[in-house]
Motif scaffolding. Structure first.
Motif, PDB file in Angstrom:
ATOM      1  N   ASP A  90       8.468  30.040  16.777  1.00 62.17           N
ATOM      2  CA  ASP A  90       7.310  29.704  15.949  1.00 62.17           C
ATOM      3  C   ASP A  90       7.335  28.225  15.562  1.00 62.17           C
ATOM      4  O   ASP A  90       6.509  27.762  14.778  1.00 62.17           O
ATOM      5  CB  ASP A  90       7.268  30.575  14.685  1.00 62.17           C
ATOM      6  CG  ASP A  90       8.548  30.447  13.845  1.00 62.17           C
ATOM      7  OD1 ASP A  90       9.407  29.605  14.187  1.00 62.17           O
ATOM      8  OD2 ASP A  90       8.681  31.185  12.851  1.00 62.17           O
ATOM      9  N   LYS A  91       8.317  27.476  16.147  1.00 65.18           N
ATOM     10  CA  LYS A  91       8.444  26.028  15.908  1.00 65.18           C
ATOM     11  C   LYS A  91       8.611  25.713  14.420  1.00 65.18           C
ATOM     12  O   LYS A  91       8.234  24.640  13.955  1.00 65.18           O
ATOM     13  CB  LYS A  91       7.211  25.285  16.454  1.00 65.18           C
ATOM     14  CG  LYS A  91       7.019  25.419  17.952  1.00 65.18           C
ATOM     15  CD  LYS A  91       8.143  24.726  18.707  1.00 65.18           C
ATOM     16  CE  LYS A  91       7.907  24.765  20.206  1.00 65.18           C
ATOM     17  NZ  LYS A  91       8.984  24.083  20.957  1.00 65.18           N
ATOM     18  N   MET A  92       9.189  26.655  13.681  1.00 64.94           N
ATOM     19  CA  MET A  92       9.387  26.450  12.251  1.00 64.94           C
ATOM     20  C   MET A  92      10.880  26.379  11.955  1.00 64.94           C
ATOM     21  O   MET A  92      11.622  27.321  12.227  1.00 64.94           O
ATOM     22  CB  MET A  92       8.757  27.593  11.452  1.00 64.94           C
ATOM     23  CG  MET A  92       8.842  27.427   9.947  1.00 64.94           C
ATOM     24  SD  MET A  92       7.822  26.059   9.345  1.00 64.94           S
ATOM     25  CE  MET A  92       6.174  26.735   9.670  1.00 64.94           C
ATOM     26  N   LEU A  93      11.322  25.242  11.416  1.00 62.92           N
ATOM     27  CA  LEU A  93      12.708  25.065  11.012  1.00 62.92           C
ATOM     28  C   LEU A  93      12.737  25.290   9.502  1.00 62.92           C
ATOM     29  O   LEU A  93      12.612  24.362   8.704  1.00 62.92           O
ATOM     30  CB  LEU A  93      13.188  23.659  11.383  1.00 62.92           C
ATOM     31  CG  LEU A  93      14.682  23.354  11.356  1.00 62.92           C
ATOM     32  CD1 LEU A  93      15.455  24.317  12.244  1.00 62.92           C
ATOM     33  CD2 LEU A  93      14.939  21.931  11.798  1.00 62.92           C
ATOM     34  N   ALA A  94      12.853  26.552   9.118  1.00 63.78           N
ATOM     35  CA  ALA A  94      12.743  26.930   7.715  1.00 63.78           C
ATOM     36  C   ALA A  94      14.110  26.927   7.052  1.00 63.78           C
ATOM     37  O   ALA A  94      15.027  27.629   7.483  1.00 63.78           O
ATOM     38  CB  ALA A  94      12.104  28.308   7.590  1.00 63.78           C
ATOM     39  N   VAL A  95      14.257  26.157   5.983  1.00 65.71           N
ATOM     40  CA  VAL A  95      15.523  26.063   5.255  1.00 65.71           C
ATOM     41  C   VAL A  95      15.709  27.324   4.420  1.00 65.71           C
ATOM     42  O   VAL A  95      14.848  27.700   3.630  1.00 65.71           O
ATOM     43  CB  VAL A  95      15.558  24.805   4.366  1.00 65.71           C
ATOM     44  CG1 VAL A  95      16.782  24.820   3.455  1.00 65.71           C
ATOM     45  CG2 VAL A  95      15.542  23.552   5.226  1.00 65.71           C
ATOM     46  N   GLU A  96      16.876  27.971   4.600  1.00 70.72           N
ATOM     47  CA  GLU A  96      17.163  29.197   3.882  1.00 70.72           C
ATOM     48  C   GLU A  96      18.038  28.977   2.657  1.00 70.72           C
ATOM     49  O   GLU A  96      17.990  29.755   1.705  1.00 70.72           O
ATOM     50  CB  GLU A  96      17.845  30.197   4.820  1.00 70.72           C
ATOM     51  CG  GLU A  96      16.976  30.591   6.014  1.00 70.72           C
ATOM     52  CD  GLU A  96      17.654  31.605   6.911  1.00 70.72           C
ATOM     53  OE1 GLU A  96      18.830  31.951   6.642  1.00 70.72           O
ATOM     54  OE2 GLU A  96      17.015  32.053   7.877  1.00 70.72           O
ATOM     55  N   ARG A 143      17.204  28.234  10.275  1.00 66.93           N
ATOM     56  CA  ARG A 143      17.258  28.956  11.548  1.00 66.93           C
ATOM     57  C   ARG A 143      15.933  28.814  12.271  1.00 66.93           C
ATOM     58  O   ARG A 143      14.868  28.773  11.665  1.00 66.93           O
ATOM     59  CB  ARG A 143      17.564  30.439  11.323  1.00 66.93           C
ATOM     60  CG  ARG A 143      18.987  30.709  10.877  1.00 66.93           C
ATOM     61  CD  ARG A 143      19.366  32.164  11.080  1.00 66.93           C
ATOM     62  NE  ARG A 143      18.518  33.072  10.305  1.00 66.93           N
ATOM     63  CZ  ARG A 143      18.544  34.396  10.438  1.00 66.93           C
ATOM     64  NH1 ARG A 143      19.351  34.955  11.307  1.00 66.93           N
ATOM     65  NH2 ARG A 143      17.761  35.151   9.702  1.00 66.93           N
ATOM     66  N   THR A 144      16.033  28.723  13.584  1.00 70.59           N
ATOM     67  CA  THR A 144      14.837  28.668  14.412  1.00 70.59           C
ATOM     68  C   THR A 144      15.233  28.971  15.850  1.00 70.59           C
ATOM     69  O   THR A 144      16.418  29.080  16.172  1.00 70.59           O
ATOM     70  CB  THR A 144      14.146  27.290  14.334  1.00 70.59           C
ATOM     71  OG1 THR A 144      12.847  27.370  14.942  1.00 70.59           O
ATOM     72  CG2 THR A 144      14.963  26.230  15.057  1.00 70.59           C
ATOM     73  N   VAL A 145      14.246  29.104  16.721  1.00 69.34           N
ATOM     74  CA  VAL A 145      14.521  29.296  18.144  1.00 69.34           C
ATOM     75  C   VAL A 145      14.552  27.928  18.812  1.00 69.34           C
ATOM     76  O   VAL A 145      13.558  27.198  18.804  1.00 69.34           O
ATOM     77  CB  VAL A 145      13.455  30.189  18.814  1.00 69.34           C
ATOM     78  CG1 VAL A 145      13.690  30.275  20.322  1.00 69.34           C
ATOM     79  CG2 VAL A 145      13.476  31.587  18.201  1.00 69.34           C
ATOM     80  N   LEU A 146      15.718  27.575  19.355  1.00 70.00           N
ATOM     81  CA  LEU A 146      15.878  26.323  20.084  1.00 70.00           C
ATOM     82  C   LEU A 146      16.336  26.633  21.506  1.00 70.00           C
ATOM     83  O   LEU A 146      17.332  27.339  21.695  1.00 70.00           O
ATOM     84  CB  LEU A 146      16.927  25.418  19.410  1.00 70.00           C
ATOM     85  CG  LEU A 146      16.580  24.822  18.045  1.00 70.00           C
ATOM     86  CD1 LEU A 146      17.788  24.046  17.516  1.00 70.00           C
ATOM     87  CD2 LEU A 146      15.373  23.910  18.165  1.00 70.00           C
ATOM     88  N   PHE A 147      15.606  26.118  22.456  1.00 71.95           N
ATOM     89  CA  PHE A 147      15.992  26.261  23.865  1.00 71.95           C
ATOM     90  C   PHE A 147      16.208  27.735  24.222  1.00 71.95           C
ATOM     91  O   PHE A 147      17.207  28.116  24.820  1.00 71.95           O
ATOM     92  CB  PHE A 147      17.243  25.436  24.168  1.00 71.95           C
ATOM     93  CG  PHE A 147      17.236  24.080  23.494  1.00 71.95           C
ATOM     94  CD1 PHE A 147      16.176  23.201  23.687  1.00 71.95           C
ATOM     95  CD2 PHE A 147      18.261  23.702  22.650  1.00 71.95           C
ATOM     96  CE1 PHE A 147      16.150  21.966  23.064  1.00 71.95           C
ATOM     97  CE2 PHE A 147      18.251  22.461  22.021  1.00 71.95           C
ATOM     98  CZ  PHE A 147      17.187  21.595  22.234  1.00 71.95           C
TER      99      PHE A 147
END
Length: 275
Positions: A90-96, A143-147
């Motif tokens: 989702d191209k979102m680098l959301a800080v947890e 967390r996010t989806v990278l590569f």
């Protein structure tokens, strides 16, 4: 020329968000690269996948992934099935969460990336996030989806930007127990420990990456240059291996040498400087 971004998305902390881009922070592209050559013909050779039983080449379109169940028995997974199972990005680098910068053990560190704003509209929000983290002395976990993989990322303030380091998952980090199991429980004290502390104090310094030269890479460069120029390189003498017979005597000798003033500081040359 601006570097090419590896990934673009949005860094989000609560309701504060800004568009960001990831750039490779460490690369091996400047290392010497070799081709594999057929010694007899001088031609390059290439790799190909062959059937282990028939010995015949397998075209790329017929190559699929397989999970081994037993010898010669696999569960076959098609590329489309694997792609469908991977979480969508989702191209979102959301800080947890935020945590002290030294909270995470270095063994979990994977690869570092530079994180910078990708759009002028987000520069103020980016600066707010960066300066806020620096002032508080904290790092952010996101967390996010990278590569095509779900990744946990540690984000830290770094000069005018941020550094995002991908982290290994817990199952990927091996326990140190097996590696350290055979280390005997010895307690060092007295003069021996005092000498060790003294030796360490005489060698206290600061980390300067430019002062460390890649001797292996330098040796390869010299070898290639010599081959081009038709020169011969004499083999290096094998290093002398000295056996320590008396540890206390070795410590005393090291401490004595450490007390001598240096004749002149030398700094290893840096072949390349990051641009």
């Amino acid at each position: 020329m601006a570097p090419r971004a590896n990934w673009k998305g949005v860094l989000k902390i609560g309701e504060v968000a800004c568009p960001v881009a990831l750039y490779t922070a460490a690369s091996t592209s400047d290392r010497i690269a070799f081709h594999t050559i057929n010694r007899a013909t001088g031609h390059r050779v290439h790799r190909e996948f062959v059937d282990a039983e028939t010995g015949k080449p397998v075209p790329r379109e017929d190559q699929v992934k397989g999970y081994a169940l037993a010898e010669g028995e696999h569960v076959v997974l098609d590329p489309d099935e694997i792609a469908a199972a991977i979480p969508d990005s989702d191209k979102m680098l959301a800080v947890e969460a935020f945590l002290p910068c030294g909270e995470i053990d270095d063994v979990y560190f994977d690869k570092p990336y530079y994180l910078a704003p990708s759009d002028r509209s987000g520069q103020e929000a980016f600066a707010l996030i960066r300066d806020g983290m620096a002032a508080a002395g904290v790092a952010a976990i996101a967390r996010t989806v990278l590569f095509r993989r779900m990744r946990t990322v540690l984000i830290r303030a770094h000069g005018p930007g941020l550094v995002a380091t991908t982290l290994n998952f817990d199952y990927e980090v091996r326990s140190a127990e097996a590696a350290f199991r055979d280390i005997p429980a010895l307690e060092i004290g007295g003069e021996m420990l005092d000498l060790a502390r003294h030796i360490i104090e005489t060698k206290i310094g600061k980390f300067d990456p430019a002062a460390f030269d890649d001797r292996y890479e330098s040796a390869l460069e010299e070898l290639v240059r010599a081959k081009i120029e038709g020169r011969e390189i004499a083999p290096r003498p094998a290093p002398r291996r000295e056996k320590v017979v008396d540890l206390m005597q070795a410590l005393r000798e090291s401490a004595r040498l450490g007390d001598k003033p240096p004749r002149g500081k030398t700094k290893a040359p840096s072949k390349r400087k990051a641009g």
